[in-house]
Write an enzyme that holds these catalytic residues in place. Sequence first.
Site, mmCIF file in Angstrom:
data_model
loop_
_atom_site.group_PDB
_atom_site.id
_atom_site.type_symbol
_atom_site.label_atom_id
_atom_site.label_comp_id
_atom_site.label_asym_id
_atom_site.label_seq_id
_atom_site.Cartn_x
_atom_site.Cartn_y
_atom_site.Cartn_z
ATOM 1 N N HIS A 134 0.158 1.492 -6.280
ATOM 2 C CA HIS A 134 0.418 2.849 -5.812
ATOM 3 C C HIS A 134 -0.724 3.297 -4.920
ATOM 4 O O HIS A 134 -1.809 2.713 -4.937
ATOM 5 C CB HIS A 134 0.614 3.815 -6.992
ATOM 6 C CG HIS A 134 -0.548 3.845 -7.944
ATOM 7 N ND1 HIS A 134 -0.790 2.823 -8.846
ATOM 8 C CD2 HIS A 134 -1.520 4.752 -8.134
ATOM 9 C CE1 HIS A 134 -1.878 3.125 -9.558
ATOM 10 N NE2 HIS A 134 -2.341 4.295 -9.138
ATOM 11 N N HIS B 74 -2.990 6.671 -3.582
ATOM 12 C CA HIS B 74 -3.394 8.059 -3.812
ATOM 13 C C HIS B 74 -3.622 8.729 -2.465
ATOM 14 O O HIS B 74 -4.326 8.181 -1.612
ATOM 15 C CB HIS B 74 -4.717 8.126 -4.595
ATOM 16 C CG HIS B 74 -4.645 7.562 -5.973
ATOM 17 N ND1 HIS B 74 -4.573 8.356 -7.088
ATOM 18 C CD2 HIS B 74 -4.646 6.279 -6.416
ATOM 19 C CE1 HIS B 74 -4.534 7.594 -8.167
ATOM 20 N NE2 HIS B 74 -4.579 6.329 -7.779
ATOM 21 N N ASP C 135 0.004 14.223 -8.775
ATOM 22 C CA ASP C 135 -0.736 13.632 -9.888
ATOM 23 C C ASP C 135 -0.908 14.674 -10.986
ATOM 24 O O ASP C 135 -1.245 15.827 -10.699
ATOM 25 C CB ASP C 135 -2.098 13.130 -9.400
ATOM 26 C CG ASP C 135 -2.775 12.212 -10.392
ATOM 27 O OD1 ASP C 135 -3.067 12.645 -11.526
ATOM 28 O OD2 ASP C 135 -3.021 11.049 -10.032
ATOM 29 N N VAL D 181 -2.857 2.249 -13.934
ATOM 30 C CA VAL D 181 -1.452 1.901 -14.131
ATOM 31 C C VAL D 181 -1.166 0.597 -13.393
ATOM 32 O O VAL D 181 -1.419 0.490 -12.195
ATOM 33 C CB VAL D 181 -0.520 3.023 -13.606
ATOM 34 C CG1 VAL D 181 0.939 2.643 -13.788
ATOM 35 C CG2 VAL D 181 -0.815 4.339 -14.321
#
Length: 120
Positions: free
Chosen positions: A107, A109, A36, A103
């Site tokens: 996804h 993390h 990130d 976003v």
Amino acid sequence: MPGHTYDPENVFAKILRDEIPSVRVHEDGEFIAIRDVNPAAPTHILVIPRGAAPVSPAALAEADAPWLGRMIVLATRIAREQGLAERGYRLVMNCGADGGQAVPHLHLHLLGGRPLGGLA
């Protein structure tokens, strides 16, 4: 996220097309994992499915269970490779604006490298 229509110009789509540089820690035919650029922990890696992924967890369907399971297994493997398994880590999937999703491309993390504290 407003609607469930995939935007091929989102930042992760551009990263997947190599239009935006990234530091990749894993890459295969289904997923990439990148560091990130604005880490919330000493180790902060994003696991991103390739292609026109669902825009958020809210857009998931039963048919997504197999690849989603593989994504979680991949994240745990990366956590081991990053030396996080012994002390622990956190897997987070944000959903929508109130959930902190920035976003519109599903996804995961992977956060670790320090005590992260409780959430609830």
